[in-house]
Every structure is written in C-alpha cells, then in structure tokens.
Design an enzyme around this catalytic site. Sequence first.
Site: not given
Ligand code: GLY
Length: 331
Positions: A220, A192
């Site tokens: 997800r 991210t």
């Molecule tokens: N921190 C990014 C994710 O787990 O989607």
Amino acid sequence: MSDPVVREPVVVIHGGAWAIPDKLSSASVTGVCAAARAGYEVLIRGGSAVDAVEAAVRVMEDCPAFDAGTGSVLNTKGEVEMDSVIMDGRELRCGSVACVQNIKNPVSLARAVMEKTDHTLLVGRGANEFAEEVGIQRVPTDSLVTEDAREEWRQFMQFKTTVNVLFRNSKSICRDGGHVTSAACDTRGHDTVGAVALDRFGNTAAATSTGGITAKRPGRVGDSPIVGAGAYADNESGAVSTTGHGESITKVCLARQVTHHMESGMSAQAASEAALQKMAARVKGHGGVVTVGKDGDIGMHFTTERMAWSWIKAGKLHYGLNSGENFVIDV
Ligand code: GLY
C-alpha cells in the site's frame, strides 16, 4: 561579497496529525521544535530550502515518536514499508520513494532520486537497489521498529481494525462491542512528518516522510510520496506538506489544492483551511497541512484532534499540539 538577503527565511514543520496520545505529546513537541531548529540553522547559514527541509525531516525520521524512519508503523505482515517525497520549488524538480525497506532516512533517498535519476518516483525493490547504488546503507528492520509500533500492530491485528476506522476523527466512533475498543483507538497516535521552507533567495521546498498506517496491506502506498498530494512546492505560489488519511489526501490532491488557492490570491492560512475543508466535504477525510507562501506567510491547519507543529521566522520559534495553541520562544 555575500549573497543579498532577499527574503526572511522561514521553516514550518508538522509531526503528524491525529489524536497523538498524551504519552507521545511531549516527545512530539520536542521533536518538531528540534526539526524546526535544524532547518532554520541551515537557512540562516545561507543554505537552500531543499537542504533545510531535508535536514528537518531527517531529525524527525530519527525520532521514534514519529511515524517515519525509526518509529514507522507496521503493515499486516509486521514489516516496515516507508514512503517519502521532496520537491524543489525552483523548477518543480521532485523525487519520491515508496514501499522502501531498511532505510534510515527515506527523505535523503527521495532527494537522491530527484538529483541523480531521470525519474520522479522509485518503489520497492528498485528503490532499495538504487539506495545501494548511491551508497545509502541498509539498516536492520529491527532498528526501525519501536515497542510502541509493535504494540499498536498487535492491537490492530487483534481487533481487525481497518484503515478507515484508523483515520476517522472522533474517539466516539470506537465501539466497545464492535470491531474496535476504545483502548485500541487510544493507540492511534502518530502520523507522517513534513517540512516546508523559504530560503533567503526566495526559493521554496517541501518534504514529507512516513511509515504509512498501521496494518496497511503490504504494497500500500499512501499520499505522502505522491507529488501534489503529500507535498508540493512552486516558487510561484509556495510550499505545502500534508499529513492525515492518505487515501483521502490523494483523492483531493491536497497539497496542490493549497498552492492552487494561493495562486488565486489566498493567504497561506486561508488556502490551508479551504483545502482541508474541501477534503472533509468531498471525501470525509481528515488531516493537516503546513504551508509557506512565496513571500513567507505561514499556514498551519488540522482537522484531527491534534497535530504537532512548529515554525521559525525572524528568530521566533512558534509551536503547538492542541487546537488554538501557539507558544512562542526566541531561538
Ligand atoms: N498520510 C500518511 C499515509 O496515509 O500514509
């Protein structure tokens, strides 16, 4: 008459936690520095913290070294599904999108949700339909997918690794005779992106964007678009963007934990460290955060092997990748 300068502008960036491989390290550092410059440029011209974090995150979404926008990782079906959030610390306005496809800059779509709807989160088909409504064009999936992402996907599908393995902290957990080889682990590289800012008027903002995790289930959604987990901004405390294992971050509401600590009087740095410590203790989760306090103090901490980060304040650009690094140059 120009507006009074009440605060020294600050922008703080992360380009994702985890064991960024050497082949991506230079591009990651260059990318976070370019993002900081883009955000700072907005701030010194008198732009808002929201404008700054959007500008900074767009730079990283357009850089294939990062897992956001172009460069996003692939789900089990080999598709790109992206999540993003933006938050304005003035009145706690926020907008998020989750599971969006074919969007070059999800952070700008999240901003449109914040500014042009009565909602805080749009997902999947509805988010894509809204994008069309507000004139954000679809881009072909192939334009978002890099060869690195395809290769990582192939490795993960071959070795049937799970998201839990993906986000454990040490290479030592990779078992040559088990489900994962060290070669597969070495590909775990990018995560991210995010930015926080304080503008000259004392307003804070945060933004985060991600392609999620390789070989995630279709549908997800991780922490990134969840307000309080992937980001939080409140002029009464400060702004935070997070990175790392989404399921862990969501469980502890990591970003909100940091601002909560700052409300209790902790510095941005102490608050960032305390929140990550709690995540490790409570759910054995790893990740990183960047933070700016309402008065401009800066926090940056990670519990993974590496995190690309940068910040600019008072004309100095700071950046690093490995633990303990803090390179400084004039901007
Ligand atoms: N921190 C990014 C994710 O787990 O989607």
